[in-house]
Motif scaffolding. Structure first.
Motif, PDB file in Angstrom:
ATOM      1  N   MET A 181      28.040  28.020 -16.985  1.00 18.09           N
ATOM      2  CA  MET A 181      27.312  27.322 -18.024  1.00 18.09           C
ATOM      3  C   MET A 181      26.010  28.080 -18.298  1.00 18.09           C
ATOM      4  SD  MET A 181      25.829  23.445 -17.773  1.00 18.09           S
ATOM      5  CE  MET A 181      25.376  22.657 -19.271  1.00 18.09           C
ATOM      6  N   ILE A 205      22.280  28.213 -19.413  1.00 12.46           N
ATOM      7  CA  ILE A 205      21.177  27.258 -19.404  1.00 12.46           C
ATOM      8  C   ILE A 205      19.899  28.002 -19.749  1.00 12.46           C
ATOM      9  CG2 ILE A 205      19.850  25.648 -17.988  1.00 12.46           C
ATOM     10  CD1 ILE A 205      22.480  25.469 -16.256  1.00 12.46           C
ATOM     11  N   ALA A 231      26.763  24.280 -13.412  1.00  9.78           N
ATOM     12  CA  ALA A 231      25.872  23.190 -13.813  1.00  9.78           C
ATOM     13  C   ALA A 231      25.258  22.473 -12.622  1.00  9.78           C
ATOM     14  CB  ALA A 231      26.636  22.188 -14.682  1.00  9.78           C
ATOM     15  N   GLU A 277      21.758  22.171 -14.656  1.00  5.34           N
ATOM     16  CA  GLU A 277      21.925  21.557 -15.976  1.00  5.34           C
ATOM     17  C   GLU A 277      20.742  20.667 -16.349  1.00  5.34           C
ATOM     18  OE1 GLU A 277      25.468  19.170 -16.030  1.00  5.34           O
ATOM     19  OE2 GLU A 277      24.780  17.905 -14.378  1.00  5.34           O
ATOM     20  N   ALA A 329      17.642  22.431 -18.409  1.00  3.68           N
ATOM     21  CA  ALA A 329      17.824  22.964 -19.769  1.00  3.68           C
ATOM     22  C   ALA A 329      16.693  22.486 -20.675  1.00  3.68           C
ATOM     23  CB  ALA A 329      19.172  22.527 -20.330  1.00  3.68           C
TER      24      ALA A 329
END
Length: 154
Positions: free
Chosen positions: A1, A3, A18, A64, A67
């Motif tokens: 992911m 970020i 994440a 996560e 972010a």
């Protein structure tokens, strides 16, 4: 992911799981090793950083969750040629012994002083109680926080 967030005033983008703890993003991905691993359970405070101005335990903040946020580590608090008042007071009061907990202690103290510019002993103790020091330098930590508060006032 992927970020995106800001670390020490610099925009960063990382590609990590994440659920990777922010602590490992900082240390292993970004190479910012001033933030220490202590317990991994948010019980010791060694991994304390600021997220949007609040002291947080980076071992329990997921990637996560950062972010779009601002993260400040010990590396961004001051520079060798321009230490933060808390860092100066730590040196002057000779707080560090082994030094392992000090980055977390300093970050917690800086967050306290940002909200409470002239804390009482009770306020210092309450704010710092989650930051453990195996060397037992608690009286010097309190003295350094009072000294930093005086520096920041003047």
């Amino acid at each position: 992911m992927k970020i995106g967030f800001t670390v020490n005033g610099t925009p960063q983008e990382v590609d990590v799981a994440a659920d990777m703890p922010l602590l490992w993003v900082l240390r292993d991905v970004l190479g910012l090793t001033g933030t220490k691993y202590g317990c991994g359970a948010a019980l010791c405070g060694a991994c304390t950083v600021h997220m949007d101005g609040e002291a947080v335990r980076s071992c329990q903040v997921w990637a996560e969750d950062v972010a779009g946020r601002e993260v400040l580590t010990i590396e961004g608090l001051g520079r060798p040629e321009a230490l933060h008042a808390v860092q100066e007071a730590w040196v002057e009061q000779q707080v560090a012994q082994c030094g392992y907990c000090q980055s977390g202690q300093i970050m917690q103290a800086a967050a306290l002083l940002a909200k409470t510019p002239a804390p009482s002993d009770a306020q210092i103790d309450a704010a710092m109680e989650g930051n453990l020091c195996r060397c037992g330098t608690y009286p010097r930590i309190r003295a350094a926080i009072h000294a930093a508060a005086a520096k920041l006032e003047g």
